[in-house]
Design a protein around this motif. Structure first.
Motif, PDB file in Angstrom:
ATOM      1  N   ASP A 253       0.853  -1.186   0.000  1.00 10.70           N
ATOM      2  CA  ASP A 253       0.000   0.000   0.000  1.00 10.70           C
ATOM      3  C   ASP A 253       0.890   1.237   0.000  1.00 10.70           C
ATOM      4  O   ASP A 253       1.180   1.828   1.045  1.00 10.70           O
TER       5      ASP A 253
ATOM      6  N   PHE B  30      -4.673   0.279  -4.138  1.00  9.31           N
ATOM      7  CA  PHE B  30      -3.671   1.188  -3.593  1.00  9.31           C
ATOM      8  C   PHE B  30      -3.184   2.205  -4.620  1.00  9.31           C
ATOM      9  O   PHE B  30      -2.394   3.099  -4.289  1.00  9.31           O
TER      10      PHE B  30
ATOM     11  N   TRP C 200      -6.957  -2.549   3.757  1.00 10.60           N
ATOM     12  CA  TRP C 200      -5.743  -2.604   4.567  1.00 10.60           C
ATOM     13  C   TRP C 200      -5.432  -4.029   5.026  1.00 10.60           C
ATOM     14  O   TRP C 200      -4.279  -4.367   5.272  1.00 10.60           O
TER      15      TRP C 200
ATOM     16  N   ASP D 185      -3.020  -5.616   2.601  1.00 11.43           N
ATOM     17  CA  ASP D 185      -1.729  -4.974   2.352  1.00 11.43           C
ATOM     18  C   ASP D 185      -0.595  -5.959   2.637  1.00 11.43           C
ATOM     19  O   ASP D 185      -0.526  -6.562   3.701  1.00 11.43           O
TER      20      ASP D 185
ATOM     21  N   TRP E 115     -14.767   2.346   1.350  1.00  7.90           N
ATOM     22  CA  TRP E 115     -14.248   1.214   0.577  1.00  7.90           C
ATOM     23  C   TRP E 115     -15.435   0.349   0.145  1.00  7.90           C
ATOM     24  O   TRP E 115     -16.568   0.530   0.612  1.00  7.90           O
TER      25      TRP E 115
END
Length: 397
Positions: free
Chosen positions: A15, A52, A154, A157, A187
């Motif tokens: 990310d 990302f 996240w 990531d 998101w």
């Protein structure tokens, strides 16, 4: 050429923004792919590592496309952020002057229903400004993707190993469960938009729970739907897919009717077992049966054009998608009164009815209800004509 492939090859699943040297390296890989016959650049901005990426990164790569190259994008948002996702895609295409293909346009999640109309209006305005923009659609109210896409960005990531570690980290799980429940719109939250009862497990590596919704799995296991999600992902090493019943029929029809819509299946490769989305086996016959014959959403010529000649034109595939002397003899013979999709979400590999014969490059591949075992397909390249004369439609054909 997939943006995910470029990014993962050069900078992994991290990310962060690429360094200038990394952007140059990704661009070099893209140029090599174009030289090898790729039609353009594709992106999937809901998924890691595409999620990302910034507009600047995508535009820098798309700038290396040839004049007729296509930027095909799975939008960053298909729910509450649908309009932002469309605007972002238009920005990339407009900045570099490439063709834009919006992949399987939809409004996912009840709160987003109806937003496909203003989304298409944004694309119409871009078209008037000179952006060559189209979109594709499949005729179902459910989408399908990887089960781990239920997790926040996240969480993914760092790639596979990092994701698996977080699935065993109580603090990471608590944070993820809270974010799924809050659904703050930052998101693509499939669970928040559609609910646990509308998330069906399509396939797993161990073939457990296929065809069951996550709330049903939770009921069988005596746990919460979130814990059921975690258990399925852990026990299958993340190798699991889902179908999410997220759209409404009215939106599907509106997208299908648009003059620049193309029909596409977005199907996953067969042969892996499970209960994959029936769109692989039923998309085109479902359009002919449901949206031409039954609901009259489209006329028969309009539907066929959206499946054939318009797609070939958008992607620059010469001598395909039309029946005329000199063109490739790709022909489907079907009965418009009898053609019918038979695949369902629980029986997704049932073969459609009413298809009498299929020729690919002049070779009969399907006849009288079964495959002939003869394959006439060949790799397509932008602008390429069919090889030899055997695959051409004879004069007067």
């Amino acid at each position: 050429m997939g943006h995910h492939t470029l990014r993962a090859a050069v900078m992994g699943i991290d990310d962060r923004a690429p360094y200038p040297a990394e952007t140059a390296e990704m661009s070099a890989h893209l140029r090599a792919a174009i030289s090898a016959g790729a039609f353009g650049l594709s992106s999937g901005l809901i998924y890691a590592p595409g999620v990302f990426a910034t507009v600047d990164e995508l535009a820098a790569l798309a700038a290396g496309l040839p004049v007729d190259g296509v930027y095909a994008t799975h939008l960053r948002g298909e729910g509450p952020r649908l309009l932002d996702g469309v605007a972002e895609a238009i920005t990339v295409a407009e900045r570099v002057g490439c063709r834009l293909q919006v992949s399987h346009l939809k409004a996912a999640g009840k709160d987003a229903w109806g937003s496909v109309v203003p989304a298409m209006e944004l694309m119409d305005l871009a078209w008037k400004r000179g952006v060559d923009v189209h979109h594709d659609v499949y005729p179902y109210e459910a989408n399908s993707t990887m089960l781990m896409s239920c997790l926040p960005p996240w969480f993914q990531d760092g790639g596979h190993e990092a994701t698996v570690r977080r699935l065993r980290d109580p603090s990471a799980l608590a944070r993820a469960e809270d974010e799924l429940a809050r659904d703050d719109g930052t998101w693509e939250n499939w669970v928040g938009g559609s609910g646990w009862p509308n998330v069906m497990i399509a396939s797993t590596a161990n073939h457990e729970f296929e065809g069951l919704t996550l709330d049903r799995v939770a009921e069988l296991r005596g746990t919460t739907p979130f814990q059921a999600l975690v258990d399925v992902l852990v026990s299958n090493g993340l190798r699991a897919t889902m179908s999410v019943f997220a759209m409404c029929e009215e939106d599907v029809e509106a997208v299908l009717r648009h003059p620049r819509a193309l029909v596409g299946s977005d199907g996953l490769p067969p042969g892996q077992g499970g209960k994959p989305h029936p769109r692989l086996y039923g998309t085109f016959t479902r359009v002919l049966a449901r949206h031409v014959r039954e609901k009259q959403t489209l006329s028969l010529p309009e539907a066929i054009a959206k499946m054939t000649s318009r797609t070939a034109k958008v992607f620059g595939i010469e001598e395909r998608g039309v029946v005329r002397p000199g063109a490739a003899a790709d022909v489907v013979l079907f009965d418009p009164d009898r053609v019918q999709d038979k695949a369902t979400f629980l029986e997704p590999t049932r073969v459609s009815e009413g298809i009498e014969m299929v020729l690919v490059g002049g070779v009969v591949g399907w006849e009288r209800g079964e495959a002939t075992g003869v394959r006439g397909g060949r790799r397509l390249r932008p602008g390429a004509e069919p090889a030899g004369t055997g695959g051409r439609t004879p004069t007067g054909g």
